[in-house]
Write a protein that holds these residues in place. Structure first.
Motif, PDB file in Angstrom:
ATOM      1  N   GLY A  83       0.812  -1.205   0.000  1.00  0.00           N
ATOM      2  CA  GLY A  83       0.000   0.000   0.000  1.00  0.00           C
ATOM      3  C   GLY A  83       0.848   1.258   0.000  1.00  0.00           C
ATOM      4  N   ARG A  84       0.173   2.405   0.180  1.00  0.00           N
ATOM      5  CA  ARG A  84       0.857   3.700   0.136  1.00  0.00           C
ATOM      6  C   ARG A  84       1.161   4.246   1.531  1.00  0.00           C
ATOM      7  N   GLY A  85       1.051   3.418   2.549  1.00  0.00           N
ATOM      8  CA  GLY A  85       1.478   3.825   3.875  1.00  0.00           C
ATOM      9  C   GLY A  85       0.377   4.039   4.885  1.00  0.00           C
ATOM     10  N   GLY A  86      -0.881   4.056   4.443  1.00  0.00           N
ATOM     11  CA  GLY A  86      -1.976   4.293   5.378  1.00  0.00           C
ATOM     12  C   GLY A  86      -2.119   3.194   6.401  1.00  0.00           C
ATOM     13  N   SER A  87      -2.165   1.953   5.948  1.00  0.00           N
ATOM     14  CA  SER A  87      -2.337   0.840   6.888  1.00  0.00           C
ATOM     15  C   SER A  87      -1.105   0.671   7.762  1.00  0.00           C
ATOM     16  N   ALA A  88       0.073   0.937   7.212  1.00  0.00           N
ATOM     17  CA  ALA A  88       1.299   0.840   8.018  1.00  0.00           C
ATOM     18  C   ALA A  88       1.277   1.860   9.146  1.00  0.00           C
ATOM     19  N   TYR A  89       0.778   3.071   8.859  1.00  0.00           N
ATOM     20  CA  TYR A  89       0.689   4.095   9.900  1.00  0.00           C
ATOM     21  C   TYR A  89      -0.265   3.650  11.006  1.00  0.00           C
ATOM     22  N   VAL A  90      -1.411   3.109  10.610  1.00  0.00           N
ATOM     23  CA  VAL A  90      -2.383   2.661  11.608  1.00  0.00           C
ATOM     24  C   VAL A  90      -1.787   1.556  12.468  1.00  0.00           C
ATOM     25  N   HIS A  91      -1.119   0.605  11.843  1.00  0.00           N
ATOM     26  CA  HIS A  91      -0.585  -0.543  12.586  1.00  0.00           C
ATOM     27  C   HIS A  91       0.621  -0.162  13.445  1.00  0.00           C
ATOM     28  N   ASP A  92       1.517   0.660  12.910  1.00  0.00           N
ATOM     29  CA  ASP A  92       2.807   0.875  13.564  1.00  0.00           C
ATOM     30  C   ASP A  92       2.878   2.133  14.414  1.00  0.00           C
ATOM     31  N   THR A  93       2.046   3.132  14.108  1.00  0.00           N
ATOM     32  CA  THR A  93       2.202   4.432  14.755  1.00  0.00           C
ATOM     33  C   THR A  93       0.992   4.846  15.580  1.00  0.00           C
ATOM     34  N   LEU A  94      -0.194   4.697  15.027  1.00  0.00           N
ATOM     35  CA  LEU A  94      -1.396   5.143  15.722  1.00  0.00           C
ATOM     36  C   LEU A  94      -1.580   4.328  17.003  1.00  0.00           C
ATOM     37  N   ALA A  95      -1.775   5.032  18.112  1.00  0.00           N
ATOM     38  CA  ALA A  95      -1.826   4.352  19.408  1.00  0.00           C
ATOM     39  C   ALA A  95      -3.036   4.811  20.204  1.00  0.00           C
ATOM     40  N   VAL A  96      -3.388   4.035  21.216  1.00  0.00           N
ATOM     41  CA  VAL A  96      -4.467   4.418  22.124  1.00  0.00           C
ATOM     42  C   VAL A  96      -4.129   5.778  22.741  1.00  0.00           C
ATOM     43  N   GLY A  97      -5.099   6.667  22.727  1.00  0.00           N
ATOM     44  CA  GLY A  97      -4.898   8.025  23.213  1.00  0.00           C
ATOM     45  C   GLY A  97      -4.644   9.024  22.109  1.00  0.00           C
ATOM     46  N   ASP A  98      -4.210   8.555  20.928  1.00  0.00           N
ATOM     47  CA  ASP A  98      -3.999   9.453  19.789  1.00  0.00           C
ATOM     48  C   ASP A  98      -5.332   9.924  19.240  1.00  0.00           C
ATOM     49  N   GLU A  99      -5.286  11.079  18.584  1.00  0.00           N
ATOM     50  CA  GLU A  99      -6.477  11.601  17.937  1.00  0.00           C
ATOM     51  C   GLU A  99      -6.324  11.526  16.423  1.00  0.00           C
ATOM     52  N   VAL A 100      -7.439  11.318  15.752  1.00  0.00           N
ATOM     53  CA  VAL A 100      -7.440  11.193  14.297  1.00  0.00           C
ATOM     54  C   VAL A 100      -8.708  11.859  13.766  1.00  0.00           C
ATOM     55  N   VAL A 101      -8.579  12.511  12.618  1.00  0.00           N
ATOM     56  CA  VAL A 101      -9.727  13.162  11.995  1.00  0.00           C
ATOM     57  C   VAL A 101     -10.446  12.155  11.116  1.00  0.00           C
ATOM     58  N   ILE A 102     -11.780  12.148  11.189  1.00  0.00           N
ATOM     59  CA  ILE A 102     -12.563  11.271  10.322  1.00  0.00           C
ATOM     60  C   ILE A 102     -13.584  12.094   9.551  1.00  0.00           C
ATOM     61  N   GLY A 103     -14.027  11.546   8.445  1.00  0.00           N
ATOM     62  CA  GLY A 103     -15.146  12.089   7.686  1.00  0.00           C
ATOM     63  C   GLY A 103     -16.228  11.040   7.581  1.00  0.00           C
ATOM     64  N   GLY A 104     -17.466  11.501   7.452  1.00  0.00           N
ATOM     65  CA  GLY A 104     -18.579  10.572   7.344  1.00  0.00           C
ATOM     66  C   GLY A 104     -19.303  10.416   8.667  1.00  0.00           C
ATOM     67  N   PRO A 105     -20.044   9.320   8.837  1.00  0.00           N
ATOM     68  CA  PRO A 105     -20.124   8.141   7.953  1.00  0.00           C
ATOM     69  C   PRO A 105     -20.993   8.364   6.714  1.00  0.00           C
ATOM     70  N   ARG A 106     -20.720   7.525   5.694  1.00  0.00           N
ATOM     71  CA  ARG A 106     -21.490   7.493   4.454  1.00  0.00           C
ATOM     72  C   ARG A 106     -21.797   6.029   4.127  1.00  0.00           C
ATOM     73  N   ASN A 107     -22.823   5.817   3.321  1.00  0.00           N
ATOM     74  CA  ASN A 107     -23.224   4.440   3.029  1.00  0.00           C
ATOM     75  C   ASN A 107     -23.570   4.284   1.556  1.00  0.00           C
ATOM     76  N   ASN A 108     -22.767   3.493   0.860  1.00  0.00           N
ATOM     77  CA  ASN A 108     -23.047   3.115  -0.527  1.00  0.00           C
ATOM     78  C   ASN A 108     -23.366   1.629  -0.647  1.00  0.00           C
TER      79      ASN A 108
END
Length: 323
Positions: A83-108
């Motif tokens: 991949g382009r690094g998104g999943s690696a960031y989630v697995h390796d860097t994002l931790a409990v207590g961190d904040e992340v911006v989300i958009g949605g939810p949407r449903n297709n």
């Protein structure tokens, strides 16, 4: 110059990671909440959110938790080595207590009413299916789940998938049983069964073949990546009229409708820029779009009520959009 980077969806909010758990080999699940613990927008089975990550990465993940929990969203993320690094960031860097911006939810990928369901999931494609199982059981509708993966260890949430959910569960690791018996699964369903499938592209293609004789609308698919398209119907420029302002934009062959609109100063939200997330859906008032998305059903394409301007184009000289 137009901004070609994916743009986040509307309804942006900052959530905090309150739990991070490994749920299969190469798959982690995140629980997300508002920092003040407040209520989150409601969602229905099939919905997804955008995770907006550092470096301009935006990734869509299906909500797979309890839809009746008003304070928590849950997603599962597969590590993608290529991949382009998104999943690696989630697995390796994002931790409990961190904040992340989300958009949605949407449903297709809405769960439409049916007399029976056949759910087919491949790998991480189980995530949008999980809430559908609970919804079908709550509605008293019989269902069958066919869930395949490379090995049992790589299949997320497999331990919780039992007949206690209210339907028939078939767990199908490839190293134990070979390829999924799609023809047998489809042929064994009574008339009126609706089939919902999510997974990798080869599985989706095989399911489309197995369901080739089903009536329109009885097979719904959600894709992780855009499907292959033939060349555009039209190689000449065309015009797009924006009904609300009367503005007319010329779209040249090398520019997307989305970029042409943005270059003209028209704000259009987008996320994936690949025709898979649904953020940029725009109503069509006149003209025939060249639909190049991976979302609309054949019936919806024939109706020509909307188009996804990040990838779709025009079959004729002019389109009129409700924008």
């Amino acid at each position: 110059m137009p901004d070609n980077s994916p743009q986040p969806a509307s309804g942006l909010r900052t959530l905090r990671v309150t739990d991070k758990t490994t749920v299969a080999a190469g798959v982690c699940a995140l629980t997300l909440q508002l920092p003040d613990g407040g209520r989150l927008p409601e969602w229905a089975p099939g919905a997804h959110i955008d995770l907006i990550l550092p470096g301009g990465l935006t990734r869509q993940y299906s909500l797979c938790g309890d839809r009746w929990d008003a304070h928590r969203y849950k997603v599962a993320v597969l590590r993608e080595p290529d991949g382009r690094g998104g999943s690696a960031y989630v697995h390796d860097t994002l931790a409990v207590g961190d904040e992340v911006v989300i958009g949605g939810p949407r449903n297709n990928f809405h769960l439409a009413p049916a007399t029976r369901y056949l759910f087919i999931a491949g790998g991480i494609g189980i995530t949008p299916i999980l809430p559908m199982l609970h919804a079908a059981s709550a509605a008293g509708v019989p269902w069958t789940l066919l869930y395949g993966g490379r090995t049992r260890e790589t299949m997320a949430f497999v331990d919780g998938l039992t007949s206690d959910l209210g339907g028939e569960v078939r767990i199908w690791p490839k190293d134990e049983f070979g390829h999924l018996d799609l023809d047998g699964a489809v042929a064994g369903q009574p008339a009126g069964t609706k089939v919902y499938c999510c997974g990798p592209a080869p599985l989706l293609a095989a399911v489309e073949t197995a369901c080739g004789d089903l009536p329109d609308g009885h097979l719904r698919i959600e894709r992780f990546v855009p499907k292959d398209n033939p060349p555009p119907v039209r190689s000449e420029p065309f015009e797009v009229e924006l009904h609300r302002t009367g503005t007319v934009v010329t779209v040249s062959p090398e520019v997307t409708v989305l970029d042409a609109l943005r270059e003209a100063g028209v704000p259009v939200l987008s996320s994936c820029a690949q025709g898979t997330c649904g953020t940029c859906e725009t109503p069509v008032l006149a003209g025939i779009p060249d639909h190049r998305d991976s979302l609309l059903t054949d019936a919806e394409r024939r109706a020509n009520r909307s188009m996804f301007v990040c990838v779709s184009r025009s079959c004729g000289d002019r389109l009129v959009l409700d924008a």
